[in-house]
Scaffold this active site. Structure first.
Site, PDB file in Angstrom:
ATOM      1  N   ASP A   2       0.908  -1.182   0.053  1.00 58.26           N
ATOM      2  CA  ASP A   2       0.134  -0.038   0.065  1.00 58.26           C
ATOM      3  C   ASP A   2       0.746   1.364   0.088  1.00 58.26           C
ATOM      4  O   ASP A   2       2.006   1.287   0.491  1.00 58.26           O
ATOM      5  CB  ASP A   2      -0.725  -0.036   1.490  1.00 58.26           C
ATOM      6  N   ARG A   6       0.094   7.427  -3.115  1.00 51.10           N
ATOM      7  CA  ARG A   6       0.593   8.492  -2.410  1.00 51.10           C
ATOM      8  C   ARG A   6       2.012   8.774  -2.483  1.00 51.10           C
ATOM      9  O   ARG A   6       2.616   9.954  -2.711  1.00 51.10           O
ATOM     10  CB  ARG A   6       0.260   8.454  -0.870  1.00 51.10           C
ATOM     11  N   TRP A   7       2.925   7.805  -2.918  1.00 52.07           N
ATOM     12  CA  TRP A   7       4.248   8.051  -3.177  1.00 52.07           C
ATOM     13  C   TRP A   7       4.447   8.933  -4.366  1.00 52.07           C
ATOM     14  O   TRP A   7       5.050   9.628  -4.421  1.00 52.07           O
ATOM     15  CB  TRP A   7       4.848   6.484  -3.451  1.00 52.07           C
ATOM     16  N   HIS A  19       2.699   2.988  -9.178  1.00 57.54           N
ATOM     17  CA  HIS A  19       2.570   1.408  -9.438  1.00 57.54           C
ATOM     18  C   HIS A  19       3.559   0.857  -9.988  1.00 57.54           C
ATOM     19  O   HIS A  19       4.143  -0.059  -9.756  1.00 57.54           O
ATOM     20  CB  HIS A  19       1.240   1.295  -9.988  1.00 57.54           C
ATOM     21  N   SER A  47      -7.309  -5.919  -4.910  1.00 54.83           N
ATOM     22  CA  SER A  47      -8.278  -6.449  -3.947  1.00 54.83           C
ATOM     23  C   SER A  47      -9.485  -6.304  -5.112  1.00 54.83           C
ATOM     24  O   SER A  47      -9.838  -5.739  -5.874  1.00 54.83           O
ATOM     25  CB  SER A  47      -8.446  -5.934  -3.013  1.00 54.83           C
ATOM     26  N   LEU A 113      11.560 -20.164  -3.661  1.00 55.63           N
ATOM     27  CA  LEU A 113      10.679 -19.210  -3.108  1.00 55.63           C
ATOM     28  C   LEU A 113       9.247 -19.539  -3.732  1.00 55.63           C
ATOM     29  O   LEU A 113       9.118 -19.549  -4.980  1.00 55.63           O
ATOM     30  CB  LEU A 113      10.960 -17.768  -3.468  1.00 55.63           C
TER      31      LEU A 113
HETATM   32  C1  IPE Z   1      -1.139   0.007  -4.082  1.00 52.46           C
HETATM   33  O1  IPE Z   1      -1.347   1.335  -3.315  1.00 52.46           O
HETATM   34  C2  IPE Z   1      -2.070  -0.808  -3.981  1.00 52.46           C
HETATM   35  C3  IPE Z   1      -2.582  -1.179  -5.027  1.00 52.46           C
HETATM   36  C4  IPE Z   1      -4.066  -1.429  -5.260  1.00 52.46           C
HETATM   37  C5  IPE Z   1      -1.935  -1.618  -6.216  1.00 52.46           C
HETATM   38  P1  IPE Z   1      -2.314   2.320  -3.561  1.00 52.46           P
HETATM   39  O2  IPE Z   1      -2.811   2.632  -4.923  1.00 52.46           O
HETATM   40  O3  IPE Z   1      -3.466   1.844  -2.551  1.00 52.46           O
HETATM   41  O4  IPE Z   1      -1.801   3.646  -3.067  1.00 52.46           O
HETATM   42  P2  IPE Z   1      -2.251   4.644  -2.087  1.00 52.46           P
HETATM   43  O5  IPE Z   1      -2.749   4.087  -0.777  1.00 52.46           O
HETATM   44  O6  IPE Z   1      -3.645   5.473  -2.674  1.00 52.46           O
HETATM   45  O7  IPE Z   1      -1.254   5.693  -1.607  1.00 52.46           O
HETATM   46 MG    MG Z   2      -4.052   2.398  -0.663  1.00 53.68          MG
END
Ligand code: IPE
Ligand code: MG
Length: 199
Positions: A2, A6-7, A19, A47, A113
């Site tokens: 997650d 925001r990154w 992403h 999800s 793995l």
């Molecule tokens: C990646 O982070 C999770 C995915 C569904 C690919 P987010 O897309 O949830 O990033 P934030 O929470 O908006 O920062």
């Molecule tokens: Mg998120």
């Protein structure tokens, strides 16, 4: 995984760039995991509720998954990684389905793995359908939120929880090593008593 969005936003970049950076983080974590004693790694990539996102972000993620699977498969094979994608397949773009099948087949014999990628996955739906995975020892959630968000609900019955404020693209092998170190210091009792008190 997650915090990709925001990154990117913090850098003035489109969310899709976050992403992509997240995919690079996946490579670093997957390649560091065996050296840290990890034999199984499950990543929550998309999800069943992520379909609620804007169509362009969903499309970018689907393209990224397909591109990641195609470009990473040789590295996965070289590193002994067996890949399995878990979740509904019927709502995914056909080309992604093809890429998933190809990556799973190419990596099927690997044993260093076991990497599971959850795509269009819902923990609740999995329980209702009886599609259960091995128990989780350590759950790591990045991005600062402290919730499960329909991750492996059944499998996390006795999982140790680790919450990191780092955005996923910034979560690196050193962070994983620190989380594992903390995990090893925890006393897991599974409802029983500490070993010293039991006998
Ligand atoms: C990646 O982070 C999770 C995915 C569904 C690919 P987010 O897309 O949830 O990033 P934030 O929470 O908006 O920062
Ligand atoms: Mg998120």
């Amino acid at each position: 995984m997650d915090g990709n969005g925001r990154w990117a936003t913090r850098r003035g970049l489109p969310r899709a760039a976050g992403h992509s950076a997240g995919a690079r983080a996946v490579r670093r974590i997957v390649e560091a995991a065996p050296g840290l004693g990890i034999g199984q790694l499950t990543l929550f990539a998309f999800s069943a509720d992520n379909w609620k996102r804007p169509p362009d972000e969903v499309a970018a993620l689907m393209r990224l998954f397909a591109r990641y699977l195609r470009s990473e498969t040789p590295r996965l094979v070289a590193n002994g990684v067996r890949l399995e994608v878990v979740g509904r397949r019927d709502r995914l773009p056909a080309l992604l389905g093809v890429a998933i099948d190809a990556a799973e087949q190419a990596t099927a014999g690997n044993e260093t793995l076991f990497l599971r990628l959850l795509v269009d996955y819902s923990g609740r739906a999995a329980i209702q359908a009886g599609l259960l995975l091995p128990d989780v020892d350590l759950l790591i959630r990045t991005g600062g939120e402290q919730r499960l968000s329909d991750f492996l609900l059944w499998e996390c019955a006795y999982a140790e929880l680790h919450f990191s404020d780092r955005y996923w693209p910034d979560f690196g092998p050193a962070d994983l090593a620190a989380a594992i170190g903390e995990f090893r210091r925890r006393q897991r009792r599974f409802g029983g008593l500490p070993e010293t008190a039991a006998g």
